[in-house]
Design a protein around this motif. Structure first.
Motif, short mmCIF file in Angstrom:
data_model
loop_
_atom_site.label_atom_id
_atom_site.label_comp_id
_atom_site.label_asym_id
_atom_site.label_seq_id
_atom_site.Cartn_x
_atom_site.Cartn_y
_atom_site.Cartn_z
N UNK A 99 1.00 -1.25 0.08
CA UNK A 99 0.05 -0.06 0.04
C UNK A 99 0.99 1.23 0.05
N UNK A 100 0.93 2.03 -0.99
CA UNK A 100 1.55 3.15 -1.11
C UNK A 100 1.89 4.11 -0.15
N UNK A 101 3.03 4.58 0.39
CA UNK A 101 3.14 5.51 1.24
C UNK A 101 2.39 6.92 1.05
N UNK A 102 2.14 7.04 -0.21
CA UNK A 102 1.59 8.29 -0.73
C UNK A 102 0.10 7.98 -0.20
N UNK A 103 -0.41 6.81 -0.28
CA UNK A 103 -1.89 6.60 0.13
C UNK A 103 -1.90 6.68 1.50
N UNK A 104 -1.17 6.16 2.03
CA UNK A 104 -0.94 6.00 3.55
C UNK A 104 -1.23 7.62 4.04
N UNK A 105 -0.29 8.25 3.61
CA UNK A 105 -0.26 9.67 4.07
C UNK A 105 -1.57 10.52 3.59
N UNK A 106 -2.21 10.35 2.35
CA UNK A 106 -3.44 10.70 2.10
C UNK A 106 -4.51 10.41 3.16
N UNK A 107 -4.64 9.06 3.66
CA UNK A 107 -5.64 8.82 4.46
C UNK A 107 -5.28 9.53 5.92
N UNK A 108 -4.22 9.73 6.44
CA UNK A 108 -3.64 10.58 7.39
C UNK A 108 -4.23 11.97 7.35
N UNK A 109 -3.80 12.62 6.35
CA UNK A 109 -4.10 13.77 6.05
C UNK A 109 -5.65 14.14 5.74
N UNK A 110 -6.48 13.35 5.09
CA UNK A 110 -7.94 13.67 4.84
C UNK A 110 -8.55 13.22 6.34
N UNK A 111 -7.95 12.84 7.25
CA UNK A 111 -8.87 12.69 8.65
C UNK A 111 -8.31 14.12 9.54
N UNK A 112 -7.46 14.75 9.10
CA UNK A 112 -7.00 15.70 10.25
C UNK A 112 -8.06 16.72 10.71
N UNK A 113 -8.99 17.21 9.96
CA UNK A 113 -9.91 17.92 10.30
C UNK A 113 -10.92 17.53 11.09
N UNK A 114 -11.57 16.13 10.60
CA UNK A 114 -12.42 15.50 11.40
C UNK A 114 -11.66 15.20 12.91
N UNK A 115 -10.62 14.64 12.97
CA UNK A 115 -10.05 14.46 14.35
C UNK A 115 -9.29 15.63 14.89
N UNK A 116 -9.60 17.03 14.59
CA UNK A 116 -9.29 18.05 15.27
C UNK A 116 -7.50 18.12 15.35
N UNK A 117 -6.85 17.66 14.14
CA UNK A 117 -5.36 17.65 14.12
C UNK A 117 -5.02 18.84 13.47
N UNK A 118 -4.36 19.72 14.14
CA UNK A 118 -4.01 21.03 13.63
C UNK A 118 -2.50 20.90 12.88
N UNK A 119 -2.72 21.08 11.55
CA UNK A 119 -1.41 21.04 10.65
C UNK A 119 -1.11 22.34 10.12
N UNK A 120 0.14 22.91 10.20
CA UNK A 120 0.07 24.23 9.60
C UNK A 120 1.15 24.02 8.44
N UNK A 121 0.77 24.31 7.23
CA UNK A 121 1.41 23.81 5.99
C UNK A 121 2.25 25.20 5.69
N UNK A 122 3.25 25.04 4.76
CA UNK A 122 4.12 26.19 4.29
C UNK A 122 4.56 27.00 5.82
N UNK A 123 4.90 26.33 6.74
CA UNK A 123 5.75 27.04 7.77
C UNK A 123 7.15 27.00 7.42
N UNK A 124 7.87 27.94 7.05
CA UNK A 124 9.39 27.71 6.78
C UNK A 124 10.16 28.19 7.89
N UNK A 125 11.34 27.87 7.54
CA UNK A 125 12.46 28.01 8.46
C UNK A 125 12.22 27.86 9.80
#
Length: 389
Positions: A99-125
């Protein structure tokens, strides 16, 4: 911003850890310097040990994995003439899932809002401060503004080139490294795989791997010198070389097609110790790299997350500082065993520049021994399916 745990890196390790902590009521924030599309665009490993599958089951995020993943009861070694079947299910009672790592990552990403997991993208430096204290913090830039996250624990899941490991003083850490004199030239194509299980091949020409992402998408590799360039390897040349190295039985079932992705990836073995310093913990590629032979990279990150989540939950729910203190030793115990297996399989299947007739004869003899010894096959199988956590 204040939180209990600041996780740096929103690849599979960071997302997996974040979900496990949120499921137990531990506050956390994940910082990722790239965009979501970039993270999902990375083509990586696709063989999951039972430990990794179990973590997704535990989180209730395994629906697509169960529906689309390909359970494998075994895999094959090839010596240019025959396939040596390693029957993992019979020898260990376990299996792996493709099962591709990309697909596993997609599953985890898709659930982040429903599970109240805060991810801040484009957080540089991102930069880490005061990791030796009980009040570490991280700064980062987003949209030209600087922000700060105060946490009790920082967990670096930011890969080999991320800032987390660099925050540990040189006098504290020790690096163990072996760079290999070849890379893996990979080709991804929308063609059915040549075998329903993976094939790792040793041939006089060099190494080859036949793998898949699905029943209609195949991933093949050959090893090449690091001086090789992609433009010197048109699709036809790669398919011809694969047919030679995989042997006649596999070659008879290869379906050729245009590549949809090609790349050359260097190989290395790397371990950084310790994996914890003060209020900073490291998981995954930030602390260790394995050659892809044996499919341990993603799975090692998942076992790190298992240990880290246990330690953090015990710390925040029961003020158990011993669990945090023991994290590095627990994780490294499994890391080194997986490094050993990946290194030994790499040594068995690849031709090193300094190798002569004697080394080649030793590889042939070892493969012949494996073919005739159930004990040898059992040892390989139990390492491939994943040692206990």
């Amino acid at each position: 911003m204040k939180t209990q745990v600041c996780i740096i890196g929103a690849g599979p390790a960071g997302l997996l850890l974040g979900h496990m902590l949120r499921a137990e009521g531990v506050d956390c924030v994940i910082l990722e310097r790239r965009t979501p599309d970039y993270v999902l665009g990375r083509i990586r490993a696709g063989v999951l040990e039972q430990t990794t599958v179990s973590l997704m089951e535990q989180l209730g995020l395994d629906q697509r994995l169960k529906a689309e993943g390909l359970p494998h009861d075994g895999f094959n070694l090839a010596d240019g003439k025959r396939l040596i079947h390693i029957d993992m299910a019979r020898l260990t009672g376990k299996q792996v899932v493709v099962y591709g790592q990309t697909e596993l990552t997609r599953d985890l990403m898709d659930a982040r809002r429903e599970r109240d997991l805060q991810v801040i993208y484009e957080a540089e430096n991102a930069a880490l401060f005061d990791v030796e204290s009980d009040q570490p913090y991280v700064t980062y830039l987003k949209d030209g503004m600087e922000y700060r996250v105060d946490a009790r624990i920082i967990v670096g899941c930011d890969g080999f080139h991320g800032p987390s490991r660099q925050a540990i003083p040189a006098k504290v850490g020790q690096e163990f490294e072996r760079a290999y004199p070849f890379g893996w030239l990979g080709i991804l194509a929308d063609v059915p795989p040549c075998n329903h299980e993976l094939i790792y091949a040793n041939h006089a020409h060099g190494f080859a791997l036949a793998s898949m992402r699905s029943q209609t998408r195949s991933r093949y590799y050959i090893d090449v010198p690091l001086t090789e360039k992609l433009e010197d390897w048109p699709d036809g040349r790669i398919w011809d070389e694969l047919a030679i190295r995989l042997g006649p039985e596999a070659a008879a079932h290869i379906t050729r097609g245009p590549s949809i992705e090609k790349s050359i990836a260097p190989l290395r073995s790397y371990v950084f110790a310790p994996m914890r310093h003060g209020s900073l913990m490291l998981c995954g590629d930030s602390a260790h790299i394995v050659p892809p032979t044996g499919a341990k990279g993603l799975n090692l990150a998942a076992s790190d997350v298992h240990y880290a989540a246990e330690a953090l939950i015990a710390f925040f729910r029961g003020n158990n500082t011993d669990a945090i203190s023991a994290y590095s030793d627990r994780a490294l115990g499994r890391v080194w065993k997986s490094e050993r297996f990946s290194w030994s399989l790499t040594r068995l299947l690849h031709r090193f520049p300094a190798d002569g007739p004697f080394e080649r004869a030793m590889q042939v003899a070892e493969l012949d021994y494996i073919a005739s010894s159930e004990a040898a096959q059992t040892s390989i199988a139990e390492n491939y399916v994943g040692l206990p956590v």
